[in-house]
Design a protein around this motif. Structure first.
Motif, PDB file in Angstrom:
ATOM      1  N   ILE A  55      41.639  41.792  44.253  1.00 56.85           N
ATOM      2  CA  ILE A  55      41.152  42.737  43.235  1.00 56.85           C
ATOM      3  C   ILE A  55      40.291  43.803  43.914  1.00 56.85           C
ATOM      4  O   ILE A  55      40.405  45.001  43.636  1.00 56.85           O
ATOM      5  CB  ILE A  55      40.315  41.997  42.149  1.00 56.85           C
ATOM      6  CG1 ILE A  55      41.177  40.969  41.411  1.00 56.85           C
ATOM      7  CG2 ILE A  55      39.651  42.978  41.189  1.00 56.85           C
ATOM      8  CD1 ILE A  55      42.160  41.545  40.421  1.00 56.85           C
ATOM      9  N   THR A  65      41.953  48.717  38.324  1.00 52.54           N
ATOM     10  CA  THR A  65      41.921  47.269  38.039  1.00 52.54           C
ATOM     11  C   THR A  65      41.170  46.977  36.742  1.00 52.54           C
ATOM     12  O   THR A  65      40.920  45.822  36.413  1.00 52.54           O
ATOM     13  CB  THR A  65      41.255  46.490  39.198  1.00 52.54           C
ATOM     14  OG1 THR A  65      39.930  47.021  39.397  1.00 52.54           O
ATOM     15  CG2 THR A  65      42.048  46.604  40.480  1.00 52.54           C
ATOM     16  N   LEU A  68      42.651  44.526  33.967  1.00 54.48           N
ATOM     17  CA  LEU A  68      43.963  44.141  34.501  1.00 54.48           C
ATOM     18  C   LEU A  68      44.353  42.731  34.050  1.00 54.48           C
ATOM     19  O   LEU A  68      45.532  42.427  33.864  1.00 54.48           O
ATOM     20  CB  LEU A  68      43.935  44.217  36.041  1.00 54.48           C
ATOM     21  CG  LEU A  68      45.166  43.772  36.808  1.00 54.48           C
ATOM     22  CD1 LEU A  68      46.392  44.600  36.414  1.00 54.48           C
ATOM     23  CD2 LEU A  68      44.942  43.896  38.325  1.00 54.48           C
ATOM     24  N   LEU A 109      50.688  44.235  37.275  1.00 49.53           N
ATOM     25  CA  LEU A 109      50.245  44.562  38.641  1.00 49.53           C
ATOM     26  C   LEU A 109      51.144  45.645  39.231  1.00 49.53           C
ATOM     27  O   LEU A 109      50.679  46.605  39.846  1.00 49.53           O
ATOM     28  CB  LEU A 109      50.263  43.300  39.514  1.00 49.53           C
ATOM     29  CG  LEU A 109      49.971  43.530  40.997  1.00 49.53           C
ATOM     30  CD1 LEU A 109      48.534  44.018  41.200  1.00 49.53           C
ATOM     31  CD2 LEU A 109      50.198  42.250  41.816  1.00 49.53           C
ATOM     32  N   ARG A 112      50.394  49.095  37.775  1.00 52.27           N
ATOM     33  CA  ARG A 112      49.156  49.698  38.299  1.00 52.27           C
ATOM     34  C   ARG A 112      49.351  50.172  39.742  1.00 52.27           C
ATOM     35  O   ARG A 112      48.852  51.225  40.135  1.00 52.27           O
ATOM     36  CB  ARG A 112      48.005  48.683  38.251  1.00 52.27           C
ATOM     37  CG  ARG A 112      47.683  48.152  36.856  1.00 52.27           C
ATOM     38  CD  ARG A 112      46.908  49.145  36.014  1.00 52.27           C
ATOM     39  NE  ARG A 112      46.561  48.584  34.720  1.00 52.27           N
ATOM     40  CZ  ARG A 112      45.348  48.145  34.383  1.00 52.27           C
ATOM     41  NH1 ARG A 112      44.359  48.194  35.244  1.00 52.27           N
ATOM     42  NH2 ARG A 112      45.133  47.662  33.178  1.00 52.27           N
TER      43      ARG A 112
END
Ligand SMILES: Cc1cc2nc3c(=O)[nH]c(=O)nc-3n(C[C@H](O)[C@H](O)[C@H](O)COP(=O)(O)OP(=O)(O)OC[C@H]3O[C@@H](n4cnc5c(N)ncnc54)[C@H](O)[C@@H]3O)c2cc1C
Length: 412
Positions: A55, A65, A68, A109, A112
């Motif tokens: 992270i 993040t 997230l 994930l 992003r």
């Protein structure tokens, strides 16, 4: 800004390792392309948890993040609910990284990471078929027939890595003879605790659930895992098989499985490969599962892949990529601290799989007595292993300071 010339880096494979490598190398000021064989960077699978070090690395690489996933405290229990392990993380880490273990869905994930990639870096439908290198550069032979030339290549091409095979030859996969069924639900009427990840072991089955956040919604993911001969084909119904395996487990696992759309249930075999002694050769290196194929039992393969990518970019900052010796030194400096860390996590996953799912019947009783009444598992899984993982935060801090120096930056 230092006056190092921009080098050309090619990254093969747009999974977590490849996307992280591309981001970090781009930040280091080099020209980077990310070559993916499929028409898009697709998340193979749904369930995922991330530790604080990935992270942190994601944030430093410009990935958003925020919200997230769901922060979770992790425990191991037996089927009677007795706690065997409480995964202990320092309070400041829990505070700074929004909790210990973050529960999310894998496509989030990917979204992003993709959003952070500069335009033009990702090239899809670009399968690499062969590569060759000498002291002056690397040539990638593409499925379309063209040749892509670069100074450095990073094989982030997964457990069946072409780059690994090319550099170090064939090595057999290690079958764990385990399979895992996993799924998730975002249903709103679930009555289960939030911010928890609970892994429960019966004599032969692991049943686990964790809270998740997905695109602003609360939910839960779960998995059940048991022995399965990898040579035997599985033809059953996934949802029904998961339901049957979870029957002996306490609430809320059976309820979460019942609430899951059967279309959201997936199954995987668990396998890895034994650790390599050396990853990099000449102008080529490996990242993620290509370097250290990791079984899902570790719940850290994507996390380590993300860290690998981050460290590669940081090591290549300020390096003249035309200089063969400088490239070799940088790639060696990347892999040296990564090897013991990743090998330890992969090996622990293999051993835990053996202990929990392949112990002969008479030993299962003894094993469970030991796990219920001694601090053995707490020491290994609750303290030592998370301690090793959290050490990566310090390594990232050190790498970040060196990175700023290499780029001639004094801010922050
Ligand atoms: C059920 C399950 C649960 C898991 N849970 C967790 C978890 O909770 N936490 C965690 O951290 N990890 C978890 N993992 C592990 C994690 O998913 C993997 O370790 C991670 O995906 C590895 O990332 P990677 O980028 O190295 O490889 P991959 O994700 O395999 O990506 C490799 C990419 O390379 C591409 N490629 C391959 N060959 C070529 C070629 N020749 N040319 C171009 N492109 C190519 C592929 O198409 C792919 O996109 C789990 C895995 C499973 C199966």
């Amino acid at each position: 800004m230092a006056s190092t010339p921009r080098g050309r880096v090619a990254v093969i494979g747009a999974g977590p390792a490849g996307m992280a490598t591309a981001l970090s190398v781009h930040q280091a000021g080099h020209e980077v392309v990310l070559l993916e064989r499929y028409p898009r960077a697709r998340a193979a699978g749904n369930i995922l948890n991330l530790w604080p070090p990935p992270i942190k690395a994601l944030g430093l690489m410009g990935v958003d993040t925020d919200d997230l996933g769901s922060p979770c405290h992790t425990e191991f229990r037996n089927t009677a609910g007795r706690r065997r392990v409480s995964v202990e993380l320092p309070d400041d880490i829990v505070r700074d990284y929004g909790g210990g273990f973050i529960g999310l869905l894998r496509p989030a994930l990917y979204e992003r990471l993709l959003a952070a990639l500069p335009p033009g870096v990702l090239q899809v439908d670009r399968a690499v078929e062969r590569l060759e290198q000498d002291e002056t550069g690397v040539r990638l032979h593409m499925a379309g027939g063209d040749v892509h030339e670069c100074d450095v290549v990073v094989g982030a091409d997964g457990i069946d890595s072409l780059v690994r095979r090319t550099l170090w030859g064939e090595a057999p996969k290690r079958e764990h003879n385990l399979h895992i069924f996993g799924g998730f639900t975002l249903a709103e009427d679930i009555d289960a605790p939030r911010n928890q990840c609970v892994l429960t072991h019966s004599r032969t089955v692991q049943g686990a659930w964790t809270s998740i956040r997905h695109q602003g919604r609360d939910g839960y993911q779960w998995w059940v895992l048991s022995a399965h001969d990898a040579r035997e084909e599985f033809t059953g119904d996934l949802h029904a098989a998961a339901t049957a395996l979870a029957r002996e487990f306490p609430s809320p696992l059976p309820q979460l499985i019942a609430a899951t759309d059967p279309a959201s249930v997936q199954r995987w075999l668990l396998r890895d490969r034994k650790p390599l002694k050396q990853w990099s050769k000449g102008r080529a290196t490996l990242a993620g599962d290509a370097a250290h194929p990791t079984s899902p039992y570790a719940a850290y393969g994507a996390g380590m892949a993300t860290e690998d990518g981050y460290f590669i970019g940081r090591r290549l900052a300020g390096v003249d990529l035309r200089d063969h010796a400088a490239v070799r030194t940088a790639l060696q400096a990347y892999e040296d601290p990564r090897k013991p860390h990743t090998a330890r996590q992969s090996q622990q996953a293999f051993v835990l799989g053996k202990v929990f799912h392949h112990a002969p019947k008479p030993l299962q009783v003894v094993r469970d007595l030991i796990l219920d009444h001694t601090p053995l598992l707490q020491k290994a899984v609750g303290e030592s292993s998370p301690g090793e993982i959290i050490k990566q935060i310090t390594e990232i801090d050190t790498a970040e300071r060196a990175f700023r120096t290499a780029l001639g930056r004094t801010d922050g």
